[in-house]
Every structure is written in structure tokens, then in C-alpha cells.
Design a protein around this motif. Structure first.
Motif, PDB file in Angstrom:
ATOM      1  N   SER A  86       8.245   5.052   6.043  1.00 36.51           N
ATOM      2  CA  SER A  86       6.800   4.872   5.895  1.00 36.51           C
ATOM      3  C   SER A  86       6.301   3.935   6.985  1.00 36.51           C
ATOM      4  O   SER A  86       7.044   3.067   7.453  1.00 36.51           O
ATOM      5  CB  SER A  86       6.443   4.323   4.500  1.00 36.51           C
ATOM      6  N   PRO A  87       5.029   4.131   7.415  1.00 36.76           N
ATOM      7  CA  PRO A  87       4.523   3.324   8.538  1.00 36.76           C
ATOM      8  C   PRO A  87       4.250   1.869   8.153  1.00 36.76           C
ATOM      9  O   PRO A  87       4.033   1.549   6.984  1.00 36.76           O
ATOM     10  CB  PRO A  87       3.230   4.036   8.935  1.00 36.76           C
ATOM     11  N   VAL A  88       4.284   1.010   9.171  1.00 37.77           N
ATOM     12  CA  VAL A  88       3.930  -0.405   9.007  1.00 37.77           C
ATOM     13  C   VAL A  88       2.647  -0.650   9.787  1.00 37.77           C
ATOM     14  O   VAL A  88       2.528  -0.230  10.940  1.00 37.77           O
ATOM     15  CB  VAL A  88       5.072  -1.308   9.525  1.00 37.77           C
ATOM     16  N   PHE A  89       1.687  -1.312   9.151  1.00 31.39           N
ATOM     17  CA  PHE A  89       0.375  -1.534   9.744  1.00 31.39           C
ATOM     18  C   PHE A  89       0.152  -3.031  10.000  1.00 31.39           C
ATOM     19  O   PHE A  89       0.858  -3.872   9.433  1.00 31.39           O
ATOM     20  CB  PHE A  89      -0.711  -0.986   8.818  1.00 31.39           C
ATOM     21  N   PRO A  90      -0.858  -3.360  10.841  1.00 28.94           N
ATOM     22  CA  PRO A  90      -1.143  -4.778  11.121  1.00 28.94           C
ATOM     23  C   PRO A  90      -1.364  -5.551   9.827  1.00 28.94           C
ATOM     24  O   PRO A  90      -2.053  -5.068   8.918  1.00 28.94           O
ATOM     25  CB  PRO A  90      -2.438  -4.734  11.937  1.00 28.94           C
ATOM     26  N   GLY A  91      -0.766  -6.733   9.730  1.00 31.01           N
ATOM     27  CA  GLY A  91      -0.948  -7.570   8.544  1.00 31.01           C
ATOM     28  C   GLY A  91       0.105  -7.340   7.472  1.00 31.01           C
ATOM     29  O   GLY A  91       0.185  -8.085   6.502  1.00 31.01           O
ATOM     30  N   ASN A  92       0.934  -6.284   7.638  1.00 31.51           N
ATOM     31  CA  ASN A  92       2.020  -6.060   6.677  1.00 31.51           C
ATOM     32  C   ASN A  92       3.126  -7.097   6.878  1.00 31.51           C
ATOM     33  O   ASN A  92       3.272  -7.669   7.951  1.00 31.51           O
ATOM     34  CB  ASN A  92       2.640  -4.675   6.860  1.00 31.51           C
TER      35      ASN A  92
END
Lengths: 135, 165
Positions: A86-92
Motif C-alpha cells: 500500500s502507498p505511503v503519503f506525506p505525513g504518514n
């Protein structure tokens, strides 16, 4: 930029070791993926997604911070396998669990890692480390 | 045989500075194989924070970016016949997994990487690549298997913050 590093890397953060893995369970690290990470500008413009290889890079740094054997000459010799889940986004926040073992019939070490974000598992990664002098 | 310069590569890949890591395609047989170049320079942002007292090993190009650069070259081959440099719509190329990427020799500023990519198998929307990277005649990276899949962009955007239902 006021910080300096002794190695070059595409990621800006430093994983914090929350469990060195010296007991029964796996080692564990945690790192916040700041929205200011330099890779986001180009990956991708208008839709920042943390590159899969940067997840691997945080696992790589986490592995070097939890090595079960002494010495500062260990280096990444192979990415034995990776599955991106699953993708990782800014702030994760990426939490990584690392389990170490010896590679049969060699001096190499294998690190099996699971990296997770708030959204569940992000990647399963197996890395192999060797000593620089043995190559 | 097809040669591509970076203006054409940007019409195929969505990656941009500082994450566009392919400089030129020197040879391509669509659906089959490709050779691409990436020049490594100390002016890349990864070197910006290096301490002036850092040793020689500190300048070895980040291992994961060697893999990324190779994979982007594979991405050019994958998307050549159906380019979509917009990650927000249509079908996008997602990196599914890699196996056995071996680092054989360090890469330093001043080196020019030559990535050799072969499409080894494809079924449906899934493509499997293999190959290697050279600096001069020395193999620096060996890639046994990289899997990519064409998927609707919504698989990515659906997971983005603020866009979940």
C-alpha cells in the motif's frame, strides 16, 4: 540545510529505534515521512507518493541501526525481495519490524522486514548485508 | 531501434526532478528490450548534506536509487506503446515487487550507468523484467526480476489522504 550526514541518501528523516530487538521479539523502528521530504517534488508533481525505493531506504537505515553483529563495515549487498502492498503519503509514519538471521554457508546476514503505515502493511522486504572487506 | 532524449522520456514517465533518474534511451526494441543511460553527478541533491569530512564510501550512489533508475528504464519500455505521464488518470504503471537485486560494485559521481532491460514475460497487464547495469564494462547491478502492473489510477488516488470515501 544545517544538518550534515556521513552518507548520501534520498530520504531526509532518521528512523528512531524503539526496540533494538535484543529480546525475544523483532527489532522495531519508527520514522515520520515529513511532507518536506525532497523526493515528493518529483514523485509526483501535484500528487506526492513516497517512492517504494524510499520505503526500502528507511528499512535499509533501520537495518543498519539494529545490526545484530558489531562493525561499521556492513553494507547492503542485495534486495532479495520486496512486495509493495500500500502507498505511503506525506505525513504518514512508517513503523518497521526487523528480524535478523544468518545466511546459510556464508558470513552474510539477512534482514526480513515489514514496513507499515497508518493504512496497514506498506511493504515486505528482505535485505542481505555483507561486510565490505568480504567482497 | 529507437533513441529517446529526455524531453521524450518526460512524455512517457511521470517522474520529475529530483526523481527522474533516466537521462537517455540509446536503444529500444519495443516489447522486447531497452538500453538507457543515467549520468551520476555530485550535484544531485542526495549529496547536498554530506559532511566535508565524509570518507570516499559516503559518495557511493544510494543503492536504492540505482534500483529506481533501472526500474524507470524498465518503465519506459513498459509504457512506450501507451504513455501516460499523468498519475491521476487512466492506467498507471505500478511497481509490484522485485526479487534478487544484487549490488556488485559501488557507483560514484562521474560514472555513467548503462541500464540493460529485457522484458522476460508478460501476462495480461503484468510485465516482468530482468537485466543489469554497467559502468564501462563492469557489471554494478544485477536484477533478476521486477514486476510492474498497469492499474487504474484510482488504485493510488483512492488511498490518498482526503480522498478516501
Amino acid at each position: 540545510m544545517t544538518t550534515t550526514r556521513e552518507f548520501c541518501t534520498p530520504v531526509d528523516g532518521t528512523p528512531e529505534v524503539t526496540d533494538p530487538g535484543t529480546g525475544e521479539g523483532p527489532a522495531r523502528t519508527v520514522v515520520l515521512v515529513e511532507p518536506s521530504e525532497k523526493v515528493f517534488a518529483g514523485h509526483y508533481p501535484g500528487f506526492p507518493i513516497f517512492p517504494g525505493v524510499c520505503i526500502i531506504e528507511y528499512v535499509h537505515h533501520s537495518a543498519l541501526a539494529t545490526l545484530p553483529e558489531p562493525g561499521d563495515d556492513w553494507m547492503l549487498a542485495a534486495i532479495e525481495s520486496t512486495r509493495f502492498l500500500s502507498p505511503v503519503f506525506p505525513g504518514n509514519t512508517i513503523t518497521t519490524e526487523l528480524t535478523w538471521s544468518k545466511v546459510k554457508d556464508s558470513d552474510a546476514l539477512r534482514c526480513k522486514a515489514v514496513a507499515s503505515s497508518e493504512r496497514g502493511k506498506s511493504a515486505q522486504i528482505k535485505l542481505r548485508f555483507e561486510r565490505r572487506g568480504n567482497r | 531501434m529507437t533513441e529517446l532524449t529526455v524531453d521524450e522520456i518526460k512524455r512517457i514517465l511521470p517522474h520529475r526532478f529530483p526523481m527522474l533518474l533516466v537521462d537517455r534511451v540509446t536503444e529500444m526494441v519495443p516489447g522486447e528490450r531497452l538500453t538507457a543511460l543515467k549520468a551520476v553527478t555530485v550535484n544531485e541533491p542526495w549529496y547536498q548534506e554530506l559532511d566535508d569530512k565524509a570518507p570516499e564510501e559516503a559518495y557511493h550512489y544510494p543503492s536504492v536509487l540505482l534500483a529506481e533508475s533501472w526500474c524507470q528504464s524498465a518503465g519506459v519500455l513498459a509504457a512506450w506503446e501507451n504513455p501516460n505521464p499523468d498519475v491521476l488518470s487512466g492506467q498507471v504503471m505500478l511497481f509490484g515487487g522485485v526479487s534478487d537485486v544484487e549490488y556488485l560494485h559501488p557507483v560514484r559521481p562521474g560514472d555513467v550507468l548503462e541500464h540493460r532491460v529485457t522484458l522476460s514475460r508478460s501476462f495480461g497487464d503484468t510485465l516482468i523484467f530482468e537485466g543489469e547495469s554497467l559502468v564501462g564494462e563492469q557489471v554494478v547491478l544485477r536484477v533478476s526480476r521486477v514486476t510492474m502492473a498497469m492499474r487504474p489510477a484510482s488504485e493510488l488516488t483512492g488511498g490518498a489522504p482526503g480522498e478516501q470515501s
